[in-house]
Design a protein around this motif. Structure first.
Motif, PDB file in Angstrom:
ATOM      1  N   ILE A  83     -10.849  -4.857  -0.689  1.00 25.89           N
ATOM      2  CA  ILE A  83      -9.786  -4.991  -1.693  1.00 25.89           C
ATOM      3  C   ILE A  83      -8.649  -4.026  -1.363  1.00 25.89           C
ATOM      4  CG2 ILE A  83      -9.210  -4.579  -4.121  1.00 25.89           C
ATOM      5  CD1 ILE A  83     -12.050  -5.635  -4.806  1.00 25.89           C
ATOM      6  N   GLN A  84      -8.975  -2.820  -0.969  1.00 19.06           N
ATOM      7  CA  GLN A  84      -7.945  -1.825  -0.628  1.00 19.06           C
ATOM      8  C   GLN A  84      -7.152  -2.241   0.610  1.00 19.06           C
ATOM      9  OE1 GLN A  84      -7.109   0.849  -2.558  1.00 19.06           O
ATOM     10  NE2 GLN A  84      -5.355   0.908  -1.178  1.00 19.06           N
TER      11      GLN A  84
ATOM     12  N   LEU B 199      -6.636  -5.308   1.667  1.00 13.94           N
ATOM     13  CA  LEU B 199      -5.777  -6.418   1.258  1.00 13.94           C
ATOM     14  C   LEU B 199      -4.583  -5.894   0.472  1.00 13.94           C
ATOM     15  CD1 LEU B 199      -5.221  -9.456   1.043  1.00 13.94           C
ATOM     16  CD2 LEU B 199      -6.710  -9.484  -0.972  1.00 13.94           C
ATOM     17  N   SER B 200      -4.821  -4.976  -0.430  1.00 10.73           N
ATOM     18  CA  SER B 200      -3.739  -4.385  -1.221  1.00 10.73           C
ATOM     19  C   SER B 200      -2.709  -3.703  -0.334  1.00 10.73           C
ATOM     20  CB  SER B 200      -4.324  -3.383  -2.218  1.00 10.73           C
ATOM     21  OG  SER B 200      -3.297  -2.734  -2.918  1.00 10.73           O
ATOM     22  N   ASN B 201      -3.169  -2.956   0.648  1.00 16.67           N
ATOM     23  CA  ASN B 201      -2.248  -2.270   1.566  1.00 16.67           C
ATOM     24  C   ASN B 201      -1.390  -3.256   2.343  1.00 16.67           C
ATOM     25  OD1 ASN B 201      -3.230   0.211   0.775  1.00 16.67           O
ATOM     26  ND2 ASN B 201      -4.597   0.426   2.527  1.00 16.67           N
TER      27      ASN B 201
ATOM     28  N   THR C 253       1.186  -5.124  -0.293  1.00 16.90           N
ATOM     29  CA  THR C 253       2.103  -4.273  -1.042  1.00 16.90           C
ATOM     30  C   THR C 253       3.226  -3.850  -0.096  1.00 16.90           C
ATOM     31  OG1 THR C 253       0.303  -3.482  -2.421  1.00 16.90           O
ATOM     32  CG2 THR C 253       2.333  -2.191  -2.432  1.00 16.90           C
TER      33      THR C 253
ATOM     34  N   ILE D  91      -0.562 -10.992  -7.881  1.00 19.14           N
ATOM     35  CA  ILE D  91      -1.940 -10.905  -7.391  1.00 19.14           C
ATOM     36  C   ILE D  91      -2.833 -10.838  -8.614  1.00 19.14           C
ATOM     37  CG2 ILE D  91      -3.560  -9.578  -5.977  1.00 19.14           C
ATOM     38  CD1 ILE D  91      -0.822  -8.202  -4.919  1.00 19.14           C
TER      39      ILE D  91
ATOM     40  N   GLN E 275      -6.430 -10.352 -10.746  1.00 18.86           N
ATOM     41  CA  GLN E 275      -7.540  -9.412 -10.693  1.00 18.86           C
ATOM     42  C   GLN E 275      -8.708 -10.082  -9.970  1.00 18.86           C
ATOM     43  OE1 GLN E 275      -8.808  -8.133 -14.572  1.00 18.86           O
ATOM     44  NE2 GLN E 275      -9.427  -6.149 -13.789  1.00 18.86           N
TER      45      GLN E 275
ATOM     46  N   LEU F 255      -3.579 -15.141  -4.786  1.00 18.83           N
ATOM     47  CA  LEU F 255      -2.390 -14.484  -4.250  1.00 18.83           C
ATOM     48  C   LEU F 255      -1.223 -15.452  -4.416  1.00 18.83           C
ATOM     49  CD1 LEU F 255      -3.981 -13.364  -0.856  1.00 18.83           C
ATOM     50  CD2 LEU F 255      -3.698 -11.952  -2.898  1.00 18.83           C
TER      51      LEU F 255
END
Length: 135
Positions: A75-76, A78-80, A83, A109, A111, A126
Motif C-alpha cells: 500500500i505504501q 502504491l501511495s508513493n 502521489t 483513491i 480506501q 484508482l
C-alpha cells in the motif's frame, strides 16, 4: 483471456506493484457540457457549441499480500507512486488498449477494503483523470 494490466510512468501494475486489475471503467469519451444562452422573447435557447472536459478511468484493483507487513508495504509503495506533486501529467498505458498512451494524474483513491476479515488481500479503486481526453 489475457490478464489486463496498466503501466504508469514505466511501472507495470502486475510485475512491479503486485496488483491484479479487476476492471477498468472507461467512458466512451470525455465529459460533455453544452453551452447555451437564454434569449429574451425567444422560445428555447441558442446553442453555442459543446465544451469537452477530461476523460476519466476508474481502475478496480486487488492487492495480493502474504502478511500484514507485506500488505502495508505494498500500500505504501502504491501511495508513493501515485502521489505526485506539481501540475504535470504522466503516461498511462493499458495493456488491452496499448496503441494509446494517456497522459493524466490520479485524482482519487479509495480506501483499501479487505477481501475477508482474515485476509491480507484488499481491493481499491484508482481514479485516473486525463486533462486532454484524447489518447
Amino acid at each position: 483471456m489475457n490478464e489486463v494490466t496498466f503501466n504508469f510512468c514505466g511501472f507495470n501494475s502486475s510485475t512491479d506493484l503486485d496488483l491484479i486489475v479487476n476492471d477498468i471503467k472507461r467512458n466512451v469519451g470525455p465529459e460533455i457540457s453544452e453551452n447555451v444562452q437564454d434569449a429574451p422573447g425567444m422560445m428555447g435557447k441558442i446553442f453555442q457549441g459543446n465544451s469537452y472536459g477530461q476523460r476519466v478511468f476508474e481502475i478496480d484493483v486487488t492487492i495480493k499480500a502474504t502478511s500484514e507487513a507485506d500488505r502495508v508495504d505494498k500500500i505504501q509503495r502504491l501511495s508513493n507512486l501515485i502521489t505526485i506533486t506539481g501540475d504535470g501529467e504522466y503516461p498511462m498505458v493499458f495493456s488491452d488498449d496499448a496503441e494509446y498512451t494517456y497522459y493524466g494524474h490520479f485524482s482519487q483513491i479509495s480506501q483499501v477494503s479487505r477481501l475477508s476479515q482474515n485476509s491480507f488481500d484488499g481491493t481499491l479503486t484508482l481514479t485516473f483523470s486525463c486533462s486532454d481526453p484524447k489518447g
